[in-house]
Motif scaffolding. Sequence first.
Motif, PDB file in Angstrom:
ATOM      1  N   GLY A 122       0.855  -1.181   0.000  1.00 40.86           N
ATOM      2  CA  GLY A 122       0.000   0.000   0.000  1.00 40.86           C
ATOM      3  C   GLY A 122       0.890   1.229   0.000  1.00 40.86           C
ATOM      4  O   GLY A 122       2.119   1.130  -0.039  1.00 40.86           O
ATOM      5  N   ARG A 123       0.261   2.386   0.053  1.00 39.07           N
ATOM      6  CA  ARG A 123       1.056   3.610   0.053  1.00 39.07           C
ATOM      7  C   ARG A 123       0.432   4.650   0.967  1.00 39.07           C
ATOM      8  O   ARG A 123      -0.761   4.624   1.261  1.00 39.07           O
ATOM      9  CB  ARG A 123       1.201   4.186  -1.366  1.00 39.07           C
ATOM     10  N   VAL A 124       1.254   5.561   1.419  1.00 38.67           N
ATOM     11  CA  VAL A 124       0.733   6.772   2.052  1.00 38.67           C
ATOM     12  C   VAL A 124       1.330   7.948   1.288  1.00 38.67           C
ATOM     13  O   VAL A 124       2.503   7.918   0.894  1.00 38.67           O
ATOM     14  CB  VAL A 124       1.073   6.836   3.560  1.00 38.67           C
ATOM     15  N   ASN A 125       0.510   8.937   1.037  1.00 42.15           N
ATOM     16  CA  ASN A 125       0.977  10.126   0.345  1.00 42.15           C
ATOM     17  C   ASN A 125       1.309  11.183   1.384  1.00 42.15           C
ATOM     18  O   ASN A 125       0.438  11.595   2.148  1.00 42.15           O
ATOM     19  CB  ASN A 125      -0.101  10.637  -0.620  1.00 42.15           C
ATOM     20  N   LEU A 126       2.570  11.590   1.432  1.00 38.60           N
ATOM     21  CA  LEU A 126       2.986  12.559   2.456  1.00 38.60           C
ATOM     22  C   LEU A 126       2.430  13.949   2.162  1.00 38.60           C
ATOM     23  O   LEU A 126       2.051  14.669   3.074  1.00 38.60           O
ATOM     24  CB  LEU A 126       4.512  12.588   2.550  1.00 38.60           C
ATOM     25  N   ILE A 127       2.372  14.314   0.896  1.00 35.32           N
ATOM     26  CA  ILE A 127       1.770  15.587   0.481  1.00 35.32           C
ATOM     27  C   ILE A 127       1.576  15.544  -1.035  1.00 35.32           C
ATOM     28  O   ILE A 127       2.279  14.822  -1.736  1.00 35.32           O
ATOM     29  CB  ILE A 127       2.630  16.804   0.913  1.00 35.32           C
ATOM     30  N   ILE A 176      -5.092  14.929   6.176  1.00 36.01           N
ATOM     31  CA  ILE A 176      -5.775  13.789   5.570  1.00 36.01           C
ATOM     32  C   ILE A 176      -4.878  13.249   4.463  1.00 36.01           C
ATOM     33  O   ILE A 176      -4.128  13.991   3.837  1.00 36.01           O
ATOM     34  CB  ILE A 176      -7.160  14.212   5.014  1.00 36.01           C
ATOM     35  N   THR A 177      -4.938  11.948   4.231  1.00 36.74           N
ATOM     36  CA  THR A 177      -4.196  11.359   3.121  1.00 36.74           C
ATOM     37  C   THR A 177      -5.129  10.454   2.342  1.00 36.74           C
ATOM     38  O   THR A 177      -6.060   9.876   2.900  1.00 36.74           O
ATOM     39  CB  THR A 177      -2.963  10.572   3.613  1.00 36.74           C
ATOM     40  N   GLY A 178      -4.906  10.357   1.047  1.00 35.19           N
ATOM     41  CA  GLY A 178      -5.761   9.517   0.210  1.00 35.19           C
ATOM     42  C   GLY A 178      -6.857  10.329  -0.456  1.00 35.19           C
ATOM     43  O   GLY A 178      -6.878  11.553  -0.410  1.00 35.19           O
ATOM     44  N   GLY A 179      -7.806   9.628  -1.046  1.00 40.36           N
ATOM     45  CA  GLY A 179      -8.847  10.281  -1.842  1.00 40.36           C
ATOM     46  C   GLY A 179      -9.803  11.138  -1.036  1.00 40.36           C
ATOM     47  O   GLY A 179     -10.399  12.067  -1.551  1.00 40.36           O
ATOM     48  N   GLY A 180      -9.955  10.814   0.243  1.00 39.95           N
ATOM     49  CA  GLY A 180     -10.814  11.620   1.092  1.00 39.95           C
ATOM     50  C   GLY A 180     -12.100  10.915   1.461  1.00 39.95           C
ATOM     51  O   GLY A 180     -12.252   9.715   1.268  1.00 39.95           O
ATOM     52  N   PHE A 181     -13.031  11.702   2.050  1.00 39.22           N
ATOM     53  CA  PHE A 181     -14.350  11.208   2.456  1.00 39.22           C
ATOM     54  C   PHE A 181     -14.214  10.070   3.472  1.00 39.22           C
ATOM     55  O   PHE A 181     -14.934   9.078   3.426  1.00 39.22           O
ATOM     56  CB  PHE A 181     -15.156  10.746   1.229  1.00 39.22           C
ATOM     57  N   GLY A 182     -13.269  10.218   4.394  1.00 42.25           N
ATOM     58  CA  GLY A 182     -12.985   9.175   5.378  1.00 42.25           C
ATOM     59  C   GLY A 182     -11.550   8.721   5.246  1.00 42.25           C
ATOM     60  O   GLY A 182     -10.714   9.433   4.701  1.00 42.25           O
ATOM     61  N   GLY A 183     -11.281   7.527   5.753  1.00 39.57           N
ATOM     62  CA  GLY A 183      -9.937   6.977   5.613  1.00 39.57           C
ATOM     63  C   GLY A 183      -8.997   7.410   6.714  1.00 39.57           C
ATOM     64  O   GLY A 183      -9.353   7.367   7.896  1.00 39.57           O
ATOM     65  N   CYS A 184      -7.809   7.842   6.331  1.00 44.17           N
ATOM     66  CA  CYS A 184      -6.719   8.038   7.287  1.00 44.17           C
ATOM     67  C   CYS A 184      -6.146   9.448   7.273  1.00 44.17           C
ATOM     68  O   CYS A 184      -6.279  10.179   6.299  1.00 44.17           O
ATOM     69  CB  CYS A 184      -5.570   7.073   6.973  1.00 44.17           C
ATOM     70  N   THR A 185      -5.477   9.761   8.377  1.00 41.88           N
ATOM     71  CA  THR A 185      -4.596  10.927   8.422  1.00 41.88           C
ATOM     72  C   THR A 185      -3.154  10.429   8.475  1.00 41.88           C
ATOM     73  O   THR A 185      -2.893   9.297   8.889  1.00 41.88           O
ATOM     74  CB  THR A 185      -4.857  11.803   9.656  1.00 41.88           C
ATOM     75  N   VAL A 186      -2.233  11.288   8.037  1.00 43.02           N
ATOM     76  CA  VAL A 186      -0.807  11.004   8.186  1.00 43.02           C
ATOM     77  C   VAL A 186      -0.205  12.137   9.006  1.00 43.02           C
ATOM     78  O   VAL A 186      -0.491  13.317   8.759  1.00 43.02           O
ATOM     79  CB  VAL A 186      -0.098  10.844   6.817  1.00 43.02           C
ATOM     80  N   SER A 187       0.574  11.778   9.997  1.00 35.72           N
ATOM     81  CA  SER A 187       1.191  12.768  10.885  1.00 35.72           C
ATOM     82  C   SER A 187       2.674  12.454  11.036  1.00 35.72           C
ATOM     83  O   SER A 187       3.072  11.282  11.008  1.00 35.72           O
ATOM     84  CB  SER A 187       0.544  12.741  12.279  1.00 35.72           C
ATOM     85  N   ILE A 188       3.474  13.502  11.172  1.00 30.53           N
ATOM     86  CA  ILE A 188       4.874  13.320  11.551  1.00 30.53           C
ATOM     87  C   ILE A 188       4.977  13.690  13.026  1.00 30.53           C
ATOM     88  O   ILE A 188       4.623  14.803  13.426  1.00 30.53           O
ATOM     89  CB  ILE A 188       5.809  14.174  10.679  1.00 30.53           C
ATOM     90  N   VAL A 189       5.419  12.713  13.814  1.00 30.84           N
ATOM     91  CA  VAL A 189       5.372  12.841  15.273  1.00 30.84           C
ATOM     92  C   VAL A 189       6.763  12.597  15.848  1.00 30.84           C
ATOM     93  O   VAL A 189       7.430  11.620  15.488  1.00 30.84           O
ATOM     94  CB  VAL A 189       4.371  11.821  15.880  1.00 30.84           C
ATOM     95  N   LYS A 190       7.206  13.480  16.735  1.00 29.25           N
ATOM     96  CA  LYS A 190       8.507  13.304  17.395  1.00 29.25           C
ATOM     97  C   LYS A 190       8.505  11.990  18.180  1.00 29.25           C
ATOM     98  O   LYS A 190       7.501  11.624  18.801  1.00 29.25           O
ATOM     99  CB  LYS A 190       8.787  14.481  18.341  1.00 29.25           C
ATOM    100  N   ASN A 191       9.637  11.301  18.145  1.00 31.64           N
ATOM    101  CA  ASN A 191       9.738   9.966  18.759  1.00 31.64           C
ATOM    102  C   ASN A 191       9.232   9.920  20.194  1.00 31.64           C
ATOM    103  O   ASN A 191       8.503   9.000  20.574  1.00 31.64           O
ATOM    104  CB  ASN A 191      11.197   9.478  18.742  1.00 31.64           C
ATOM    105  N   ASP A 192       9.623  10.920  20.998  1.00 32.96           N
ATOM    106  CA  ASP A 192       9.260  10.869  22.420  1.00 32.96           C
ATOM    107  C   ASP A 192       7.788  11.231  22.667  1.00 32.96           C
ATOM    108  O   ASP A 192       7.326  11.226  23.807  1.00 32.96           O
ATOM    109  CB  ASP A 192      10.195  11.754  23.270  1.00 32.96           C
ATOM    110  N   THR A 193       7.050  11.545  21.607  1.00 37.66           N
ATOM    111  CA  THR A 193       5.629  11.902  21.736  1.00 37.66           C
ATOM    112  C   THR A 193       4.714  10.813  21.177  1.00 37.66           C
ATOM    113  O   THR A 193       3.511  10.862  21.384  1.00 37.66           O
ATOM    114  CB  THR A 193       5.344  13.230  20.966  1.00 37.66           C
ATOM    115  N   VAL A 194       5.281   9.827  20.477  1.00 34.84           N
ATOM    116  CA  VAL A 194       4.450   8.850  19.751  1.00 34.84           C
ATOM    117  C   VAL A 194       3.470   8.136  20.678  1.00 34.84           C
ATOM    118  O   VAL A 194       2.269   8.036  20.378  1.00 34.84           O
ATOM    119  CB  VAL A 194       5.333   7.832  18.978  1.00 34.84           C
ATOM    120  N   ASP A 195       3.938   7.627  21.819  1.00 34.02           N
ATOM    121  CA  ASP A 195       3.050   6.888  22.726  1.00 34.02           C
ATOM    122  C   ASP A 195       1.929   7.774  23.249  1.00 34.02           C
ATOM    123  O   ASP A 195       0.759   7.358  23.297  1.00 34.02           O
ATOM    124  CB  ASP A 195       3.842   6.298  23.903  1.00 34.02           C
TER     125      ASP A 195
END
Length: 390
Positions: free
Chosen positions: A26-31, A337-356
């Motif tokens: 699969g893929r994620v589109n960063l922008i 949001i990532t992908g075609g839209g109308f639902g689905g997923c978000t993509v985030s860039i998160v600092k390592n110490d904040t992920v949990d």
Amino acid sequence: MMTQLMETFQKLYGEGGEIRTYFAPGRVNLIGEHTDYNGGHVFPCALTLGTYGLVREREDRVLRFYSVNFERMGVVETSLDDLVPHKEASWTNYPKGVMWAFEKRGYHLDHGMDILIWGNIPNGSGLSSSASLEVLTGIILKDTFGFDQVSMVDVALIGQDSENNFNGCNCGIMDQFASAMGKKDHAIFLDTNTLKYEYAPVILKDAKIVITNSKVKHSLVDSAYNDRRQECETALHELQQAVEIQTLGDLTEEEFEMHKNAIKDPVRQKRAKHAVYENQRTIRAVEALKNNDVELFGKLMNASHKSLREDYEVSCEEIDILVDLAQAMPGVVGSRITGGGFGGCTVSIVKNDTVDEFIDSIGKAYQEKVGHEAEFYVVDIGDGARKLEQ
């Protein structure tokens, strides 16, 4: 898992013969969202999540499909003489569509196959499970029938053709291209107008890519996706009366502002604005990454979401809740949001110490607000589609 899949295959189809295995990610589109059918740039990467296929050749023209993800459907049997879409054929219309597209190009399929599929991309999540299945089918056919002249770019184009003209979703090339051409630890900076591309290393110092699945499922075929494409095509025709361009991706922001009144409808004007501005954001974002300016990359991701929500109107309440929660959290570099839209997923860039903390606090807040859970994937960038060694 592969041992289990092999056992399932033999239980369903019998033992003996050579069973080959394949994978397409699969893929994620960063922008760069909704720019791929507007002649703009995209910046996707292949994931280590994807679709696996086990295949054995047959001597007749029968095709048998089975998906571990859709066990209730059982084995779906058809043949190479029935490569037409049927509603009741469900998910098997995707591999059938690729076979149809190969045949249309003069690549003769002279015998059937037994095929078992398993994917770990959540269905309807916007991470391109359909493109992954199309590209998987493409490499199965390329390998099985010895179509050495078919390049991996061809595999992507054939997958797009099948989705457009067999399955009725007027998608651009990005999803299939990312699945076919992915490279570990790199995103693909692709000019969708010329198919020129370069691999850009994704080096996120002290940060991770986190995908959040809203669990709101969408079907692009049934959604307003095709409407958006039509709106952009009409806007392009209107602009072409005022300025010499081939695609919306040819315009800078300044040129768009100069000529935007050629677009007669305010809604179409917003759609075209997104296509133009998003393309320029993508070009700047890749430059930022090359300069190790992850903060600027994040700001451009945030701006991308605002445009997708307000100008392109392909977001939804649940996605906006996830993005607003993420953008407000310290340690989140950017979210969209990532992908075609109308639902689905978000993509985030998160600092390592904040992920949990990101997963915990956003998970709780989202469930409180919408009444169901989100799913989180801390992802790695993987290679493109390939035959797997036994």
